[in-house]
Design a protein around this motif. Structure first.
Motif, mmCIF file in Angstrom:
data_model
loop_
_atom_site.group_PDB
_atom_site.id
_atom_site.type_symbol
_atom_site.label_atom_id
_atom_site.label_comp_id
_atom_site.label_asym_id
_atom_site.label_seq_id
_atom_site.Cartn_x
_atom_site.Cartn_y
_atom_site.Cartn_z
ATOM 1 N N TRP A 113 0.851 -1.193 0.000
ATOM 2 C CA TRP A 113 0.000 0.000 0.000
ATOM 3 C C TRP A 113 0.880 1.234 0.000
ATOM 4 O O TRP A 113 1.802 1.368 0.812
ATOM 5 C CB TRP A 113 -0.898 0.012 1.229
ATOM 6 C CG TRP A 113 -1.891 1.138 1.242
ATOM 7 C CD1 TRP A 113 -3.161 1.126 0.728
ATOM 8 C CD2 TRP A 113 -1.712 2.449 1.787
ATOM 9 N NE1 TRP A 113 -3.772 2.343 0.915
ATOM 10 C CE2 TRP A 113 -2.904 3.174 1.559
ATOM 11 C CE3 TRP A 113 -0.650 3.087 2.428
ATOM 12 C CZ2 TRP A 113 -3.064 4.494 1.970
ATOM 13 C CZ3 TRP A 113 -0.807 4.400 2.834
ATOM 14 C CH2 TRP A 113 -2.005 5.087 2.600
ATOM 15 N N GLY A 114 0.604 2.132 -0.913
ATOM 16 C CA GLY A 114 1.296 3.411 -0.961
ATOM 17 C C GLY A 114 0.311 4.461 -1.417
ATOM 18 O O GLY A 114 -0.233 4.373 -2.520
ATOM 19 N N GLY A 115 0.029 5.420 -0.558
ATOM 20 C CA GLY A 115 -0.996 6.393 -0.921
ATOM 21 C C GLY A 115 -1.184 7.428 0.151
ATOM 22 O O GLY A 115 -0.236 7.844 0.823
ATOM 23 N N ILE A 116 -2.436 7.813 0.362
ATOM 24 C CA ILE A 116 -2.740 8.876 1.311
ATOM 25 C C ILE A 116 -4.033 8.564 2.058
ATOM 26 O O ILE A 116 -4.976 8.003 1.483
ATOM 27 C CB ILE A 116 -2.848 10.233 0.586
ATOM 28 C CG1 ILE A 116 -2.991 11.389 1.582
ATOM 29 C CG2 ILE A 116 -4.009 10.244 -0.415
ATOM 30 C CD1 ILE A 116 -2.811 12.748 0.959
ATOM 31 N N GLY A 117 -4.042 8.893 3.338
ATOM 32 C CA GLY A 117 -5.239 8.765 4.154
ATOM 33 C C GLY A 117 -5.839 10.138 4.412
ATOM 34 O O GLY A 117 -5.111 11.125 4.572
ATOM 35 N N ILE A 118 -7.152 10.208 4.441
ATOM 36 C CA ILE A 118 -7.867 11.456 4.711
ATOM 37 C C ILE A 118 -8.777 11.202 5.915
ATOM 38 O O ILE A 118 -9.601 10.285 5.892
ATOM 39 C CB ILE A 118 -8.695 11.908 3.499
ATOM 40 C CG1 ILE A 118 -7.806 12.060 2.263
ATOM 41 C CG2 ILE A 118 -9.415 13.226 3.789
ATOM 42 C CD1 ILE A 118 -8.573 12.334 0.984
#
Length: 259
Positions: A113-118
Motif C-alpha cells: 500500500w502506498g498512498g494517502i489517508g484522509i
C-alpha cells in the motif's frame, strides 16, 4: 419477430466488442482484507520519557483494490512544565475517513500500500494549568486554571507506505499533516495542547506514525488491467528506421521510372 432479431443482434455485437477488448487485458485476483493495527512510536516514547503516554489503534476495511474505509482511536495523557507554568491534558480521540492506494494493482497485488489517508478527527479531553507564576516589581504571583472539558476538531492528511513482511502481517509508516478546525475554549481561555492534534496554538501541526498491522483476508476480487505494450528498444527503432528509409527509397525509384 423483427424486433426480437434486432435485439439478439445487438446483444451479439456488444458481446463481440467486449471479447475484442478483453484480448488486450490481464486479470488479477486481489485479496480484500480487514487490517487491524497498533501505533508503535507512542509507547516507545513513553518508555524513554514517561512524561506523556500516547496509545493508538487503527482498523481499515478494503472496499476494492484502491479504496478503504478507516478509523483510528487513541488516548493521550500529556504533561508539560517549564519555569513558570505547568499544563496537563488527557482524553480519547477518534479519526475516521478513507485510505486511497495510488499503486497500480500489478504493483500492489493486495499486499503493498502506498498512498494517502484522509481523516476527520474529534477529541474529548480534560485539561488544566495546575500552576502559573509571574514575577514583577511587586513580587511573584502564583495562580492556576481549574480543570475543564473541551472538544477539539481537526482534519488530517496522512501520506505513507505499508508492506507485508510475513503472512497476514504488515508494517508501515505515515506522515501526519493536521489542520486545526476548533480547539475549544473555557471562559475565553483556549487549551494549548489536545489529544490527536497536538499544539493547538498552531494552525497546522505534523506528526509521524509507525504501524504494526495484522491483515485478515475476507474476500478476493478480480481486477482487469490493460496489458502494457513493450517498449521499443534502440535496435528495433534502428530497424524500423531502416525499413522506413528503404520504403521511401523504393517509392522514389518507382516514381522516377513512372516519369
Amino acid at each position: 419477430m423483427r424486433r426480437i432479431s434486432e435485439y439478439f443482434i445487438s446483444i451479439l455485437v456488444v458481446a463481440l466488442t467486449a471479447l475484442t477488448q478483453a484480448k488486450g487485458q490481464d486479470t488479477l485476483f486481489i485479496p480484500l482484507r480487514v487490517n487491524v493495527g497498533i501505533e508503535a512510536i507512542g509507547p516507545v516514547t513513553y518508555f524513554i520519557d514517561n512524561k506523556s503516554l500516547s496509545l493508538e489503534g487503527s482498523v481499515s476495511v478494503n472496499l476494492n483494490e484502491k479504496y478503504s474505509v478507516a478509523a483510528n482511536a487513541g488516548y493521550l495523557d500529556y504533561k508539560f512544565s517549564q519555569y513558570n507554568y505547568s499544563y496537563t491534558c488527557k482524553g480519547p480521540y477518534l479519526k475516521a475517513g478513507i485510505d486511497i492506494n495510488i499503486l497500480k494493482p500489478k504493483k500492489s497485488m493486495g499486499i503493498y500500500w502506498g498512498g494517502i489517508g484522509i481523516r476527520y478527527g474529534l477529541s474529548r479531553f480534560n485539561w488544566e494549568v495546575p500552576e502559573f507564576s509571574q514575577s514583577n516589581y511587586w513580587g511573584k504571583a502564583v495562580t492556576s486554571i481549574p480543570p475543564a472539558k473541551n472538544w477539539g476538531h481537526f482534519l488530517e492528511l496522512s501520506p505513507g507506505m505499508r508492506a507485508q513482511f510475513f503472512r497476514n502481517f504488515s508494517m508501515g509508516w505515515s506522515l501526519n499533516l493536521r489542520m486545526l478546525l476548533y480547539s475549544g475554549k473555557s471562559e475565553g481561555i483556549r487549551p494549548i495542547y489536545f489529544p490527536g492534534f497536538g499544539n493547538s496554538g498552531k494552525r497546522m501541526t505534523t506528526g509521524f506514525s509507525y504501524y504494526l498491522v495484522f491483515n485478515l483476508p475476507y474476500k478476493k476480487i478480480r481486477v482487469i488491467t490493460s496489458k502494457e505494450e513493450p517498449e521499443e528498444t534502440e535496435e528495433q527503432e534502428d530497424q524500423n528506421n531502416s525499413q522506413q528509409q528503404g520504403t521511401n527509397s523504393t517509392n522514389r525509384t518507382q516514381s522516377n521510372e513512372f516519369r
